[in-house]
Design a protein around this motif. Structure first.
Motif, PDB file in Angstrom:
ATOM      1  N   MET A  29       0.820  -1.143  -0.064  1.00  0.00           N
ATOM      2  CA  MET A  29      -0.028  -0.005   0.142  1.00  0.00           C
ATOM      3  C   MET A  29       0.983   1.133   0.026  1.00  0.00           C
ATOM      4  SD  MET A  29      -2.879  -0.813   2.673  1.00  0.00           S
ATOM      5  CE  MET A  29      -4.039  -2.486   2.717  1.00  0.00           C
ATOM      6  N   ASN A  75      -1.270   6.705   1.593  1.00  0.00           N
ATOM      7  CA  ASN A  75      -2.550   7.229   1.806  1.00  0.00           C
ATOM      8  C   ASN A  75      -3.449   6.023   1.861  1.00  0.00           C
ATOM      9  OD1 ASN A  75      -2.006   9.700  -0.679  1.00  0.00           O
ATOM     10  ND2 ASN A  75      -2.374  10.132   1.274  1.00  0.00           N
ATOM     11  N   GLU A  76      -3.057   5.096   1.429  1.00  0.00           N
ATOM     12  CA  GLU A  76      -3.901   3.676   1.548  1.00  0.00           C
ATOM     13  C   GLU A  76      -3.748   3.269   2.881  1.00  0.00           C
ATOM     14  OE1 GLU A  76      -3.740   2.063  -3.234  1.00  0.00           O
ATOM     15  OE2 GLU A  76      -2.100   1.491  -1.838  1.00  0.00           O
ATOM     16  N   TYR A 130      -6.683   2.578   5.571  1.00  0.00           N
ATOM     17  CA  TYR A 130      -6.779   1.021   6.060  1.00  0.00           C
ATOM     18  C   TYR A 130      -6.594   1.080   7.459  1.00  0.00           C
ATOM     19  CZ  TYR A 130      -6.778  -3.912   5.790  1.00  0.00           C
ATOM     20  OH  TYR A 130      -7.181  -5.110   5.893  1.00  0.00           O
ATOM     21  N   SER A 162      -6.107  11.082   1.966  1.00  0.00           N
ATOM     22  CA  SER A 162      -6.039   9.742   2.123  1.00  0.00           C
ATOM     23  C   SER A 162      -7.396   9.127   1.900  1.00  0.00           C
ATOM     24  CB  SER A 162      -5.438   9.393   3.389  1.00  0.00           C
ATOM     25  OG  SER A 162      -4.246   9.591   3.679  1.00  0.00           O
ATOM     26  N   SER A 185     -12.183   7.900  -1.948  1.00  0.00           N
ATOM     27  CA  SER A 185     -13.036   6.768  -1.350  1.00  0.00           C
ATOM     28  C   SER A 185     -14.581   6.956  -1.275  1.00  0.00           C
ATOM     29  CB  SER A 185     -12.706   6.803   0.315  1.00  0.00           C
ATOM     30  OG  SER A 185     -13.218   7.842   0.787  1.00  0.00           O
TER      31      SER A 185
END
Length: 551
Positions: free
Chosen positions: A227, A230-231, A235, A449, A453
């Motif tokens: 990842m 940001n991922e 998460y 981040s 989404s």
């Protein structure tokens, strides 16, 4: 959220003073209470005020297990890795209560190993009757409150979730006795003497902000390898919310419409659908008149489809509850009291008008992610990082204290995912330059981040920073202006000299006056006034900082 209380070495055992002290924290646990005095340790008394969240049948405390009958635990907290610990070490649990893990860890590995392997929020007192030891510990950021009283002349120790549960002991103690907050991330070990009195062996600081957790992480490192920055943030924040969903009571979210509370709400709503919770998530917003927070929260609630509640308050509510807020806070800090008023009123509404008991909130994001407006003026990225760590270290004295006391006053349990240990450790390990405000936008890294989404509309995700006590205000008249008028009107004496911090304005003088009525001589509860750094202002409100963008 519960209330714990214990005394060691108090002559006379369960005196009327002790009973009154114990009853002063009844609001923290309205479902049941128990107070015990061990015949084998006649000067040790443990009390518990329970708010039932998990395991209604077996979750009562003080807790003893059949396999360890001489070990007794009282704990206010949630241990999120209790099931992982059970599986990892093959513990044989007797209850469904998460805090049982503390006893098993202690018996298997000792107290220092036990406390560093807890993933959760907690304040606990564990008594080993065989070894004649008392162990006291508090979670890394002080999410769960704890005060301690020590009278060295009489070898007396007492602990309580709130100071109001120890004041009577302090007033009857020797001149050298002390009462104050038990520091977060700390462990104390005491010996029980033959006389029944106690003596401090040592204090151990097991955690500082940014330190890697010792427990097996909720999210394994190998899951994050592929990842990007940001991922990983997105998460891990979702994981922090996921582990906090453990509850047998209804869950809701405090929603101001700002980034922090909106993100947490969006994630909780997403997870509630995934887990098929048998109810809609309730969201709660509060404001005065045409408050920008009310409008923004309404936008978020509509977008997420929550069961939304709006609470309007006015000057009369402030007049009625101001003194009560100071009593529950046990603080005279200006910023903390201002921000606590709307949160206190909102918690009162939740308790009286709904069936929600567990509430998620966005506390901790400003400290961790450099969300305060004054971070734009940080001299360097290194200075900004140091300030973030300082704020996290002291959050239990200010925003953390506000969040706990305003909700616990009405028997609500607070959950704060931004202060998750794995999440904070990861975020603080990111290069400091990336964590600073970018292009005049605070928490830019956190916002970006979640940019793709779809959890929140862009108008909320990139909404300008606004302090809670400012955002709930009417556009026509700020909350602190109303408070200043009320406190000036009520202030009768303005030339009193207090020990410790000196109040300088009518507002701060009134706060101190009310504080001293309930907590005389305890100025140490507030070591300094919360103020922005690197900027020259005379008032802590964000409205006085040049970068303030609210209209």
């Amino acid at each position: 959220m519960c209330g714990i209380w214990a005394t060691f070495g108090v002559t006379g055992g369960l005196t009327p003073t002790c009973v009154k002290c114990f009853s002063n924290i009844r609001h923290r646990g309205p479902d049941a209470w128990r107070i015990e005095q061990d015949a084998r340790e006649p000067l040790a008394i443990l009390g518990f005020q329970r708010l039932a969240i998990v395991d209604g049948l077996h979750g009562m405390q003080p807790m003893r297990l059949h396999c360890y009958p001489r070990t007794t635990l009282i704990c206010n907290g949630e241990i999120y890795n209790c099931k992982r610990l059970q599986k990892q070490h093959e513990f044989q649990y007797e209850t469904n209560c998460d805090v049982e893990a503390i006893i098993h860890l202690y018996q298997r590995f000792g107290i220092e190993e036990a406390v560093t392997n807890l993933d959760g929020v907690f304040s606990f007192c564990l008594v080993d009757g065989e070894k004649k030891k008392v162990y006291i510990a508090r979670d890394p950021y002080g999410v769960r409150p704890l005060f301690s009283f020590h009278d060295p002349e009489n070898d007396v120790l007492a602990i309580c979730s709130e100071a109001k549960g120890l004041l009577g002991l302090k007033q009857n103690g020797s001149p050298n006795s002390t009462l104050g907050q038990f520091s977060p991330g700390n462990l104390q070990v005491w010996s029980i003497l033959e006389s029944g009195k106690v003596k401090l062996d040592y204090t151990h600081q097991y955690f500082t902000p940014g330190k890697a957790p010792k427990f097996e992480p909720y999210v394994p490192e190998n899951k994050l390898i592929d990842m990007n920055v940001n991922e990983k943030i997105a998460y891990l924040l979702e994981a922090a919310c996921r582990k906090r969903l453990m509850s047998d009571r209804r869950i809701g979210c405090l929603l101001s419409g700002g980034l922090d509370s909106s993100l947490i709400t969006a994630i909780v709503v997403k997870l509630a659908k995934e887990y098929k919770l048998p109810y809609k998530i309730q969201t709660f917003a509060i404001g005065m008149g045409d408050s920008p927070d009310l409008a923004a929260a309404r936008t978020v609630a509509d977008y997420l489809g929550t069961e939304h509640h709006e609470v309007q308050f006015d000057e009369n509510d402030i007049r009625k509850e101001l003194d009560n807020v100071i009593y529950h806070l046990e603080s005279y800090d200006i910023t903390t009291i201002r921000a606590s008023l709307p949160m206190y009123l909102l918690s009162k509404y939740i308790k009286e008008k709904t069936d929600t008991t567990v509430v998620f909130s966005g506390e901790g994001a400003d400290e961790l992610a450099q969300g305060y407006i004054y971070f734009r003026d940080a001299p360097s990225e290194k200075d900004a990082h140091k300030e973030s760590v300082r704020l996290l270290s002291d959050i239990y004295l200010y925003d953390g204290l506000r969040a706990d006391r305003t909700t616990s006053a009405f028997s609500l349990e607070l959950r704060v995912p931004f202060l998750d240990i794995q999440f904070t450790h990861h975020y603080l390990s990111i290069p400091p330059k990336l964590r600073q405000p970018q292009n005049g936008v605070e928490k830019h890294l956190l916002r970006s981040s979640f940019a793709k989404s779809g959890l929140l509309p862009d108008c909320v995700l990139w909404r300008h920073k606004e302090a809670f006590s400012d955002g709930v205000s009417s556009v026509k008249k700020s909350l602190f202006s109303v408070i200043k008028e009320i406190t000036t009107e009520r202030l009768q004496e303005d030339d009193i000299q207090y020990p410790g911090l000196q109040p300088k304005t009518n507002e701060s003088k009134y706060y101190r006056y009310v504080f001293e009525k309930s907590f005389p001589g305890q100025h140490n509860f507030t070591p300094y006034y919360w103020m922005p750094k690197w900027v020259q202002v005379s008032d802590p409100s964000a409205r006085f900082i040049k970068h303030y963008a609210a209209k």
